[in-house]
Scaffold this motif. Structure first.
Motif, PDB file in Angstrom:
ATOM      1  N   GLY A 136      34.162  34.174  36.664  1.00 20.80           N
ATOM      2  CA  GLY A 136      34.291  32.735  36.883  1.00 20.80           C
ATOM      3  C   GLY A 136      35.459  32.281  37.783  1.00 20.80           C
ATOM      4  N   SER A 137      36.549  32.923  37.884  1.00 22.61           N
ATOM      5  CA  SER A 137      37.835  32.236  38.379  1.00 22.61           C
ATOM      6  C   SER A 137      38.676  33.065  39.409  1.00 22.61           C
ATOM      7  N   VAL A 138      38.317  34.446  39.488  1.00 21.85           N
ATOM      8  CA  VAL A 138      39.236  35.143  40.279  1.00 21.85           C
ATOM      9  C   VAL A 138      38.214  35.358  41.641  1.00 21.85           C
ATOM     10  N   PRO A 139      38.993  34.915  42.904  1.00 20.13           N
ATOM     11  CA  PRO A 139      38.383  34.913  44.154  1.00 20.13           C
ATOM     12  C   PRO A 139      38.019  36.382  44.878  1.00 20.13           C
ATOM     13  N   ILE A 140      37.010  36.878  44.041  1.00 17.76           N
ATOM     14  CA  ILE A 140      36.298  37.985  44.550  1.00 17.76           C
ATOM     15  C   ILE A 140      35.031  37.827  44.747  1.00 17.76           C
ATOM     16  N   TRP A 141      34.471  38.100  45.814  1.00 14.10           N
ATOM     17  CA  TRP A 141      33.075  37.732  46.367  1.00 14.10           C
ATOM     18  C   TRP A 141      32.344  39.065  46.752  1.00 14.10           C
ATOM     19  N   LYS A 142      30.970  39.114  46.554  1.00 18.89           N
ATOM     20  CA  LYS A 142      30.249  40.273  46.841  1.00 18.89           C
ATOM     21  C   LYS A 142      29.146  39.842  47.587  1.00 18.89           C
ATOM     22  N   LYS A 143      28.696  40.723  48.420  1.00 24.60           N
ATOM     23  CA  LYS A 143      27.567  40.924  49.337  1.00 24.60           C
ATOM     24  C   LYS A 143      26.584  41.919  48.827  1.00 24.60           C
ATOM     25  N   GLU A 144      25.568  41.557  48.619  1.00 29.17           N
ATOM     26  CA  GLU A 144      24.333  42.692  48.330  1.00 29.17           C
ATOM     27  C   GLU A 144      23.828  43.102  49.637  1.00 29.17           C
ATOM     28  N   VAL A 145      23.863  44.350  49.680  1.00 27.52           N
ATOM     29  CA  VAL A 145      23.154  45.156  51.048  1.00 27.52           C
ATOM     30  C   VAL A 145      22.007  45.712  50.771  1.00 27.52           C
ATOM     31  N   TYR A 146      21.032  45.705  51.505  1.00 28.56           N
ATOM     32  CA  TYR A 146      19.492  46.100  51.016  1.00 28.56           C
ATOM     33  C   TYR A 146      19.079  47.109  52.045  1.00 28.56           C
ATOM     34  N   ASP A 147      18.284  47.968  51.584  1.00 22.07           N
ATOM     35  CA  ASP A 147      17.413  48.947  52.034  1.00 22.07           C
ATOM     36  C   ASP A 147      17.142  48.438  53.716  1.00 22.07           C
ATOM     37  N   THR A 148      16.660  47.275  53.831  1.00 27.31           N
ATOM     38  CA  THR A 148      16.588  46.921  55.299  1.00 27.31           C
ATOM     39  C   THR A 148      17.525  46.432  56.342  1.00 27.31           C
ATOM     40  N   GLN A 149      18.797  46.858  55.641  1.00 23.05           N
ATOM     41  CA  GLN A 149      19.979  46.311  56.195  1.00 23.05           C
ATOM     42  C   GLN A 149      20.336  45.050  56.126  1.00 23.05           C
ATOM     43  N   ALA A 206      43.845  36.104  43.662  1.00 21.79           N
ATOM     44  CA  ALA A 206      43.525  36.985  42.792  1.00 21.79           C
ATOM     45  C   ALA A 206      44.304  37.566  41.703  1.00 21.79           C
ATOM     46  N   GLN A 207      45.689  37.873  42.360  1.00 23.77           N
ATOM     47  CA  GLN A 207      46.559  38.295  41.345  1.00 23.77           C
ATOM     48  C   GLN A 207      47.150  37.269  40.698  1.00 23.77           C
ATOM     49  N   SER A 208      47.210  35.779  40.950  1.00 22.46           N
ATOM     50  CA  SER A 208      47.844  34.871  40.372  1.00 22.46           C
ATOM     51  C   SER A 208      46.757  34.408  39.318  1.00 22.46           C
ATOM     52  N   GLU A 209      45.487  34.535  39.570  1.00 19.14           N
ATOM     53  CA  GLU A 209      44.389  34.268  38.550  1.00 19.14           C
ATOM     54  C   GLU A 209      44.494  35.053  37.482  1.00 19.14           C
ATOM     55  N   PHE A 210      44.654  36.593  37.832  1.00 24.68           N
ATOM     56  CA  PHE A 210      44.722  37.483  36.762  1.00 24.68           C
ATOM     57  C   PHE A 210      45.873  37.153  35.786  1.00 24.68           C
ATOM     58  N   ARG A 211      47.043  36.908  36.356  1.00 28.31           N
ATOM     59  CA  ARG A 211      48.014  36.387  35.427  1.00 28.31           C
ATOM     60  C   ARG A 211      47.701  35.356  34.375  1.00 28.31           C
ATOM     61  N   LYS A 212      47.006  34.296  34.944  1.00 30.57           N
ATOM     62  CA  LYS A 212      46.528  33.216  34.267  1.00 30.57           C
ATOM     63  C   LYS A 212      45.624  33.836  33.119  1.00 30.57           C
ATOM     64  N   ILE A 213      44.834  34.603  33.367  1.00 28.80           N
ATOM     65  CA  ILE A 213      43.865  35.365  32.528  1.00 28.80           C
ATOM     66  C   ILE A 213      44.476  35.924  31.386  1.00 28.80           C
ATOM     67  N   CYS A 214      45.411  36.912  31.640  1.00 31.65           N
ATOM     68  CA  CYS A 214      46.182  37.632  30.663  1.00 31.65           C
ATOM     69  C   CYS A 214      47.076  36.760  29.820  1.00 31.65           C
ATOM     70  N   ASP A 215      47.744  35.466  30.558  1.00 33.74           N
ATOM     71  CA  ASP A 215      48.403  34.643  29.727  1.00 33.74           C
ATOM     72  C   ASP A 215      47.340  33.957  28.550  1.00 33.74           C
ATOM     73  N   ASP A 216      46.136  33.694  28.756  1.00 31.81           N
ATOM     74  CA  ASP A 216      45.119  33.096  28.022  1.00 31.81           C
ATOM     75  C   ASP A 216      44.672  34.036  26.964  1.00 31.81           C
ATOM     76  N   VAL A 217      44.605  35.578  27.403  1.00 36.48           N
ATOM     77  CA  VAL A 217      44.137  36.203  26.426  1.00 36.48           C
ATOM     78  C   VAL A 217      45.438  36.493  25.337  1.00 36.48           C
ATOM     79  N   ARG A 218      46.450  36.538  25.842  1.00 38.32           N
ATOM     80  CA  ARG A 218      47.738  36.498  24.746  1.00 38.32           C
ATOM     81  C   ARG A 218      47.802  35.407  24.081  1.00 38.32           C
ATOM     82  N   GLU A 219      47.500  34.491  24.404  1.00 36.36           N
ATOM     83  CA  GLU A 219      47.591  33.287  23.585  1.00 36.36           C
ATOM     84  C   GLU A 219      46.479  33.189  22.317  1.00 36.36           C
ATOM     85  N   ARG A 220      45.309  33.604  23.090  1.00 32.74           N
ATOM     86  CA  ARG A 220      43.974  33.572  21.917  1.00 32.74           C
ATOM     87  C   ARG A 220      43.901  34.869  21.125  1.00 32.74           C
TER      88      ARG A 220
END
Length: 167
Positions: free
Chosen positions: A126-139, A64-78
């Motif tokens: 789209g590219s940073v390896p962070i995953w989410k799990k939805e948790v419902y009221d049914t557990q 995730a840290q590595s992908e963030f660095r790539k995103i920042c490099d891309d932002v600075r280029e654009r």
């Protein structure tokens, strides 16, 4: 406030509540007239008759840290005028109404910062390896796929069906 004259990129994964002010302060600069902010919150939703009560986030932190660095490099280029970028993302349990992600970008003028912040959020999902799990009221719980990911279901090419000539 970030150091004057230089550029900084700050990325933080945290199991603690996110401070919007901390993120905004990290991008403050006397040379910038604009601070653009995005706050992504866990929303109440209903899926298949079940109510979402929260999200549980996990990450591959080094990547995730590595992908963030790539995103920042891309932002600075654009958008070369972007001065500072700060992104904090929650890990673990985030209940409905709490911030899951806070992004702030400073730039001399608003247009570059506003465009860049939208780009950062899209790339984050789209590219940073962070995953989410939805948790419902049914557990019950369900891992969710970000639509922006290149491997997302809707981005897959449907299998070719053989034509009658090839059978």
């Amino acid at each position: 406030m970030a150091e004057s004259g230089g550029r900084s990129d700050v990325f933080k994964l945290s199991r603690d509540w996110l401070s919007v002010q901390e993120v905004v302060d990290a991008v403050g600069s006397a040379s910038c007239g604009a601070t653009s902010v995005f706050i992504g919150t866990t929303r109440e939703d209903e899926v298949g008759g079940r109510k979402v009560i929260g999200l549980d986030y996990e990450a591959y932190e080094l990547m995730a840290q590595s992908e963030f660095r790539k995103i920042c490099d891309d932002v600075r280029e654009r958008w070369p005028t972007v001065t500072h970028v700060c992104l904090h993302h929650r890990l673990g349990w985030v209940k409905v109404g709490e911030a899951s992600v806070v992004v702030a970008i400073s730039s001399p003028h608003r247009r570059d910062g506003q465009q860049a912040i939208g780009h950062v959020v899209e790339r984050l999902k789209g590219s940073v390896p962070i995953w989410k799990k939805e948790v419902y009221d049914t557990q019950e719980a369900s891992w969710k796929e970000n639509a922006e990911c290149p491997w997302a279901f809707h981005n897959k090419v449907p299998p070719l069906t053989p034509s009658k000539e090839n059978i």
